[in-house]
Design an enzyme around this catalytic site. Sequence first.
Site, mmCIF file in Angstrom:
data_model
loop_
_atom_site.group_PDB
_atom_site.id
_atom_site.type_symbol
_atom_site.label_atom_id
_atom_site.label_comp_id
_atom_site.label_asym_id
_atom_site.label_seq_id
_atom_site.Cartn_x
_atom_site.Cartn_y
_atom_site.Cartn_z
ATOM 1 N N SER A 40 0.904 -1.262 0.049
ATOM 2 C CA SER A 40 -0.270 0.021 -0.074
ATOM 3 C C SER A 40 0.981 1.199 0.266
ATOM 4 O O SER A 40 1.666 1.604 -0.899
ATOM 5 C CB SER A 40 -1.032 0.026 1.314
ATOM 6 O OG SER A 40 -1.746 1.055 1.298
ATOM 7 N N ASP A 94 -3.304 6.321 -3.032
ATOM 8 C CA ASP A 94 -2.176 5.724 -2.367
ATOM 9 C C ASP A 94 -1.613 4.638 -3.360
ATOM 10 O O ASP A 94 -2.017 4.515 -4.526
ATOM 11 C CB ASP A 94 -2.431 5.186 -0.953
ATOM 12 C CG ASP A 94 -3.330 4.197 -1.205
ATOM 13 O OD1 ASP A 94 -3.988 3.593 -1.979
ATOM 14 O OD2 ASP A 94 -3.043 3.114 0.011
ATOM 15 N N GLU A 97 -12.461 6.054 6.473
ATOM 16 C CA GLU A 97 -11.152 6.513 7.512
ATOM 17 C C GLU A 97 -10.918 7.691 6.950
ATOM 18 O O GLU A 97 -11.031 8.115 5.574
ATOM 19 C CB GLU A 97 -10.152 5.393 7.295
ATOM 20 C CG GLU A 97 -10.605 4.006 7.899
ATOM 21 C CD GLU A 97 -9.372 3.262 8.058
ATOM 22 O OE1 GLU A 97 -9.094 2.476 9.133
ATOM 23 O OE2 GLU A 97 -8.678 3.133 7.021
ATOM 24 N N ALA A 98 -10.396 8.684 7.907
ATOM 25 C CA ALA A 98 -10.083 10.031 7.651
ATOM 26 C C ALA A 98 -9.030 9.894 6.217
ATOM 27 O O ALA A 98 -8.882 10.872 5.646
ATOM 28 C CB ALA A 98 -9.494 10.681 8.646
ATOM 29 N N PRO A 131 -2.077 1.461 19.529
ATOM 30 C CA PRO A 131 -0.984 0.777 18.952
ATOM 31 C C PRO A 131 -1.231 0.524 17.513
ATOM 32 O O PRO A 131 -2.327 0.140 17.212
ATOM 33 C CB PRO A 131 -0.744 -0.631 19.690
ATOM 34 C CG PRO A 131 -2.126 -0.863 20.268
ATOM 35 C CD PRO A 131 -2.680 0.421 20.263
ATOM 36 N N GLY A 171 -1.383 -1.142 13.911
ATOM 37 C CA GLY A 171 -1.518 -2.548 13.330
ATOM 38 C C GLY A 171 -0.939 -2.757 12.210
ATOM 39 O O GLY A 171 -0.665 -3.958 11.684
ATOM 40 N N THR A 172 -0.121 -1.665 11.693
ATOM 41 C CA THR A 172 0.809 -1.960 10.504
ATOM 42 C C THR A 172 2.184 -1.639 10.715
ATOM 43 O O THR A 172 3.399 -1.875 9.891
ATOM 44 C CB THR A 172 0.289 -1.252 9.440
ATOM 45 O OG1 THR A 172 0.246 0.205 9.673
ATOM 46 C CG2 THR A 172 -1.136 -1.653 9.058
ATOM 47 N N ARG A 195 0.635 5.119 17.957
ATOM 48 C CA ARG A 195 0.311 6.274 17.376
ATOM 49 C C ARG A 195 -0.638 7.347 18.358
ATOM 50 O O ARG A 195 -1.313 7.017 18.966
ATOM 51 C CB ARG A 195 -1.053 6.254 15.978
ATOM 52 C CG ARG A 195 -0.170 5.317 15.083
ATOM 53 C CD ARG A 195 -1.020 5.497 13.532
ATOM 54 N NE ARG A 195 -0.742 4.121 12.696
ATOM 55 C CZ ARG A 195 0.446 4.554 11.970
ATOM 56 N NH1 ARG A 195 1.014 5.570 11.991
ATOM 57 N NH2 ARG A 195 0.435 3.631 11.057
HETATM 58 P P1 NG1 Z 1 -2.277 1.462 11.641
HETATM 59 O O1 NG1 Z 1 -0.873 1.419 11.406
HETATM 60 O O2 NG1 Z 1 -3.146 0.186 12.429
HETATM 61 O O3 NG1 Z 1 -2.766 2.812 12.227
HETATM 62 C C1 NG1 Z 1 -3.084 2.306 9.213
HETATM 63 C C2 NG1 Z 1 -4.151 3.304 9.089
HETATM 64 C C3 NG1 Z 1 -5.491 2.333 9.020
HETATM 65 C C4 NG1 Z 1 -5.453 1.718 7.875
HETATM 66 C C5 NG1 Z 1 -4.297 0.465 8.146
HETATM 67 C C6 NG1 Z 1 -4.240 -0.308 6.649
HETATM 68 C C7 NG1 Z 1 -4.074 5.462 10.104
HETATM 69 C C8 NG1 Z 1 -3.983 6.209 11.429
HETATM 70 N N1 NG1 Z 1 -4.211 4.095 10.121
HETATM 71 O O4 NG1 Z 1 -3.306 1.287 10.155
HETATM 72 O O5 NG1 Z 1 -6.373 3.557 9.038
HETATM 73 O O6 NG1 Z 1 -5.734 2.139 6.727
HETATM 74 O O7 NG1 Z 1 -3.176 1.257 7.852
HETATM 75 O O8 NG1 Z 1 -3.761 0.146 5.690
HETATM 76 O O9 NG1 Z 1 -4.126 6.244 8.969
HETATM 77 ZN ZN ZN Z 2 -3.540 1.333 0.016
#
Ligand code: NG1
Ligand code: ZN
Length: 555
Positions: A67, A285, A388-389, A520, A522-523, A528
């Site tokens: 991504s 993106d 999502e924002a 925390p 997830g990626t 955060r």
């Molecule tokens: P994490 O890393 O869990 O914040 C980010 C985005 C999510 C989502 C995922 C998957 C922010 C704050 N967080 O997740 O909204 O898009 O990546 O790509 O933008």
């Molecule tokens: Zn993406």
Amino acid sequence: MNEEQHSLLLSSSSHYLPPQGVKLSYGTAGFRADASLLHSTVYRVGILAALRSLKTQSMIGMMTTASHNKISDNGVKIADPSGGMLSQQWEPFADALANAPSPQDLVQLINEFVKKENIPFSGARPAEVLLGRDTRPSGDALLKAAKDGVTSVIAAVAIDMGILTTPQLHWMVRARNKGMKASEHDYFGQLSSSFRCLMDLIPGDKSTFGGINDKLVVDGANGVGGVKLKVLEKLLNGLIIEVRNSGEDGGILNEGVGADYVQKEKVVPHGFGSKDVGTRCASLDGDADRLVYFCVSSESSSKIDLVDGDKILSLFALFIREQLRILNEQEDMKNSYQARLGVVQTAYANGASTNYLRQLGLEVNLTPTGVKYLHEKAAEFDIGIYFEANGHGTILFSESFIGWLEATTDKLSSGSKGSEVEKAALRLLAVSKLINQAVGDALSGLLLVEVILQHMGWTLDRWNELYQDLPSRQLKVKVADRTAVVTANAETVVVSPPGLQEAINAEIAKYLQGRSFVRPSGTEDVVRVYAEASTQEGADSLAYSVSKLVERFLG
Ligand code: NG1
Ligand code: ZN
């Protein structure tokens, strides 16, 4: 699992030994890491995809992408038969599979899982997996790993669909399992025909792309989205799209470009500047599942006015609410279908957007971050809009509501031709075909934004004025163990470590319209921090002090 299957898995997996000392987790967006670490993971996810296909007796998708992350990273995730994310029940198995230390452990794990889940190996339809990948150079070698993984399950078939956007692959999986045509050509055909249908339904004399609304300039993040958009544009009749950062002129994927950069940094992407003041711009993106709009600020050519996912959601909600109102106001239609409209956001939604949506009388739901949660919630409504924002989102229509719309438009087309009610029903039907029902899709989202702006006769500025975003700031904090942060109430409250939430509350209280939360990622290996306040200085300073608290409590 018979002897032949057992030895095939054992021999094939011995070519894909996992890297030492790396622990991978399926996370909110599949597995992600430096591409050099992912060969064994992608191979093993290939096995998982084949098993999932056997279990569901359906086509499964497997997308190789990281991504918006940097070009040297890659990742892999599964699309379930509906085109949505992998069932959460299988995530622990995905984690265990990726982390099994040796081929023997791996095969034992598979054996146990196959027994537990009753996965049919013989006498059933063989596994079929659709493979897609983004433009990352590592994608080629990982494709081989994916194919080897899938075909280490006897009779399983891997179908390589080539370079695709993530939402295209999800769309194809969904279409295939519904028995519909599912090639890339069909995808472009469905998007462009429903777009043209919506254009034809624009009332009065607003239905032409003319004047200042004529042109859209799109930042393709040097990824797959820009390339695909150029193909799509040729089918649109009238909308002029200029694609920059298409990746064809040597620009690097996601480097100083793309929706994530634009939304988080609030600056122009590479290739944009003072020449674009007054032009409607959008940014995708790296795998084209996120979309934000912006215009270059007239005060400083590096700054932008951002129109984020929350505002896209608001635009969609306004348009859909209006069509439902038309349907409901007609005497003879009354009570025939009371469609439930709901919107779904996360804690990252700008507070001003949530207020605005509630003032419109809409039901606003909050879920934790991660598309799987938003999607699940949105599916509870007849029309569920989630965003999502950061620009990932879509609109889901219930089967029963689509059935009603089809029946209604059939009935009306033989009677009062061209009535307002018929048009409203036709518009909603066209939206359900244009907007991706499987996952958030920047290309289909972009076409819907464009047609709604034309419908309303709105410029980007007019749209942006729906409400004014509260100033916000996002920060990342590196800590020893991010899982030590445990949250509740859709991530708005920290429950552990004890005392942290109280300390955050004390900071928030110092700011007008202050709001802040931590979670925390997830990626990424970070915690955060998000903060909002009535001024930018306030939001910055609140985010900073909360990040210091995180360091103190987790240091
Ligand atoms: P994490 O890393 O869990 O914040 C980010 C985005 C999510 C989502 C995922 C998957 C922010 C704050 N967080 O997740 O909204 O898009 O990546 O790509 O933008
Ligand atoms: Zn993406």
